[in-house]
Motif scaffolding. Structure first.
Motif, PDB file in Angstrom:
ATOM      1  N   SER A  67       0.831  -1.208   0.000  1.00 48.31           N
ATOM      2  CA  SER A  67       0.000   0.000   0.000  1.00 48.31           C
ATOM      3  C   SER A  67       0.865   1.257   0.000  1.00 48.31           C
ATOM      4  O   SER A  67       0.589   2.216  -0.726  1.00 48.31           O
ATOM      5  N   ALA A  68       1.905   1.242   0.818  1.00 50.32           N
ATOM      6  CA  ALA A  68       2.820   2.391   0.852  1.00 50.32           C
ATOM      7  C   ALA A  68       3.507   2.563  -0.503  1.00 50.32           C
ATOM      8  O   ALA A  68       3.623   3.685  -1.011  1.00 50.32           O
ATOM      9  N   LEU A  69       3.950   1.461  -1.105  1.00 54.97           N
ATOM     10  CA  LEU A  69       4.597   1.534  -2.410  1.00 54.97           C
ATOM     11  C   LEU A  69       3.611   1.980  -3.500  1.00 54.97           C
ATOM     12  O   LEU A  69       3.984   2.705  -4.421  1.00 54.97           O
ATOM     13  N   LEU A  70       2.361   1.557  -3.384  1.00 56.06           N
ATOM     14  CA  LEU A  70       1.333   1.979  -4.336  1.00 56.06           C
ATOM     15  C   LEU A  70       1.100   3.482  -4.236  1.00 56.06           C
ATOM     16  O   LEU A  70       0.985   4.167  -5.262  1.00 56.06           O
ATOM     17  N   ILE A  71       1.062   4.004  -3.026  1.00 52.71           N
ATOM     18  CA  ILE A  71       0.904   5.455  -2.837  1.00 52.71           C
ATOM     19  C   ILE A  71       2.114   6.190  -3.398  1.00 52.71           C
ATOM     20  O   ILE A  71       1.978   7.207  -4.088  1.00 52.71           O
ATOM     21  N   TYR A  72       3.306   5.668  -3.136  1.00 52.70           N
ATOM     22  CA  TYR A  72       4.521   6.285  -3.684  1.00 52.70           C
ATOM     23  C   TYR A  72       4.500   6.265  -5.215  1.00 52.70           C
ATOM     24  O   TYR A  72       4.849   7.257  -5.864  1.00 52.70           O
ATOM     25  N   GLU A  73       4.093   5.149  -5.790  1.00 52.46           N
ATOM     26  CA  GLU A  73       4.038   5.028  -7.250  1.00 52.46           C
ATOM     27  C   GLU A  73       2.993   5.970  -7.828  1.00 52.46           C
ATOM     28  O   GLU A  73       3.197   6.557  -8.900  1.00 52.46           O
ATOM     29  N   THR A  74       1.881   6.140  -7.133  1.00 53.49           N
ATOM     30  CA  THR A  74       0.854   7.088  -7.567  1.00 53.49           C
ATOM     31  C   THR A  74       1.424   8.501  -7.583  1.00 53.49           C
ATOM     32  O   THR A  74       1.197   9.259  -8.534  1.00 53.49           O
ATOM     33  N   THR A  83       5.020   4.732 -19.008  1.00 57.82           N
ATOM     34  CA  THR A  83       4.351   3.434 -19.113  1.00 57.82           C
ATOM     35  C   THR A  83       4.924   2.445 -18.114  1.00 57.82           C
ATOM     36  O   THR A  83       4.187   1.668 -17.507  1.00 57.82           O
ATOM     37  N   ASP A  84       6.247   2.482 -17.935  1.00 57.73           N
ATOM     38  CA  ASP A  84       6.885   1.605 -16.959  1.00 57.73           C
ATOM     39  C   ASP A  84       6.349   1.883 -15.558  1.00 57.73           C
ATOM     40  O   ASP A  84       5.988   0.955 -14.826  1.00 57.73           O
ATOM     41  N   GLU A  85       6.273   3.149 -15.190  1.00 53.33           N
ATOM     42  CA  GLU A  85       5.752   3.512 -13.869  1.00 53.33           C
ATOM     43  C   GLU A  85       4.286   3.093 -13.726  1.00 53.33           C
ATOM     44  O   GLU A  85       3.870   2.602 -12.674  1.00 53.33           O
ATOM     45  N   LEU A  86       3.520   3.241 -14.783  1.00 52.86           N
ATOM     46  CA  LEU A  86       2.112   2.868 -14.748  1.00 52.86           C
ATOM     47  C   LEU A  86       1.938   1.356 -14.572  1.00 52.86           C
ATOM     48  O   LEU A  86       1.089   0.905 -13.795  1.00 52.86           O
ATOM     49  N   LEU A  87       2.756   0.584 -15.255  1.00 53.26           N
ATOM     50  CA  LEU A  87       2.660  -0.869 -15.120  1.00 53.26           C
ATOM     51  C   LEU A  87       3.145  -1.354 -13.762  1.00 53.26           C
ATOM     52  O   LEU A  87       2.610  -2.320 -13.218  1.00 53.26           O
ATOM     53  N   VAL A  88       4.140  -0.691 -13.191  1.00 53.08           N
ATOM     54  CA  VAL A  88       4.564  -1.029 -11.831  1.00 53.08           C
ATOM     55  C   VAL A  88       3.412  -0.731 -10.864  1.00 53.08           C
ATOM     56  O   VAL A  88       3.133  -1.511  -9.944  1.00 53.08           O
ATOM     57  N   PHE A  89       2.715   0.386 -11.097  1.00 51.67           N
ATOM     58  CA  PHE A  89       1.535   0.714 -10.293  1.00 51.67           C
ATOM     59  C   PHE A  89       0.519  -0.422 -10.348  1.00 51.67           C
ATOM     60  O   PHE A  89      -0.010  -0.854  -9.324  1.00 51.67           O
TER      61      PHE A  89
END
Length: 142
Positions: A35-42, A63-69
């Protein structure tokens, strides 16, 4: 001797419950980290898209950042489904994660055409497995 066997059986019957509890605590911890990583990626995607004044940001980086999200999102969805399905991981979620991870790999590292071809075949195989998994599920519902 009979009392000792009863005592051993009683303790051994608690082992799966204890292991299940350890697994659940670890998964809740993993969900917190994801969850923390998802918020950071957002935040990273938001800053790349809206706050970045540098025109050097490429389509591939975004696109890379979006797919990691989406990978974080899918792993969190998998953990949620695990608890909703009474401690069972649905197979199709692993397949979704595999397809997303391979798509990310192809987008990020597509220099070798043969590797891209093999990764594309892996996506087709996973899609076939997803189709079979869903067909089996829908066939069992009738």
């Amino acid at each position: 001797m009979n009392v000792k066997n009863k005592y051993t059986k009683l303790n051994m019957s608690h082992v799966p419950m204890i292991l299940q509890m350890i697994l659940n605590v670890c998964l809740v911890g993993m969900a917190a980290v994801l969850s923390a990583l998802l918020i950071y990626e957002t935040w990273t995607i938001f800053s790349l898209f809206f706050l970045n004044t540098d025109s050097d940001v490429s389509y591939y980086q975004f696109t890379d950042e979006l797919l990691v999200f989406f990978l974080y999102f899918e792993f969190l969805a998998l953990i949620i489904k695990y608890f909703e399905a009474h401690f069972h991981f649905p197979l199709r979620y692993f397949i979704y994660i595999g397809i997303t991870a391979i798509i990310r790999l192809i987008i990020v590292d597509h220099d070798d055409a043969m590797h891209t071809f093999w990764w594309s075949l892996a996506i087709i195989a996973l899609t076939g497995a997803l189709f079979l998994s869903n067909a089996r599920k829908s066939h069992g519902d009738h």
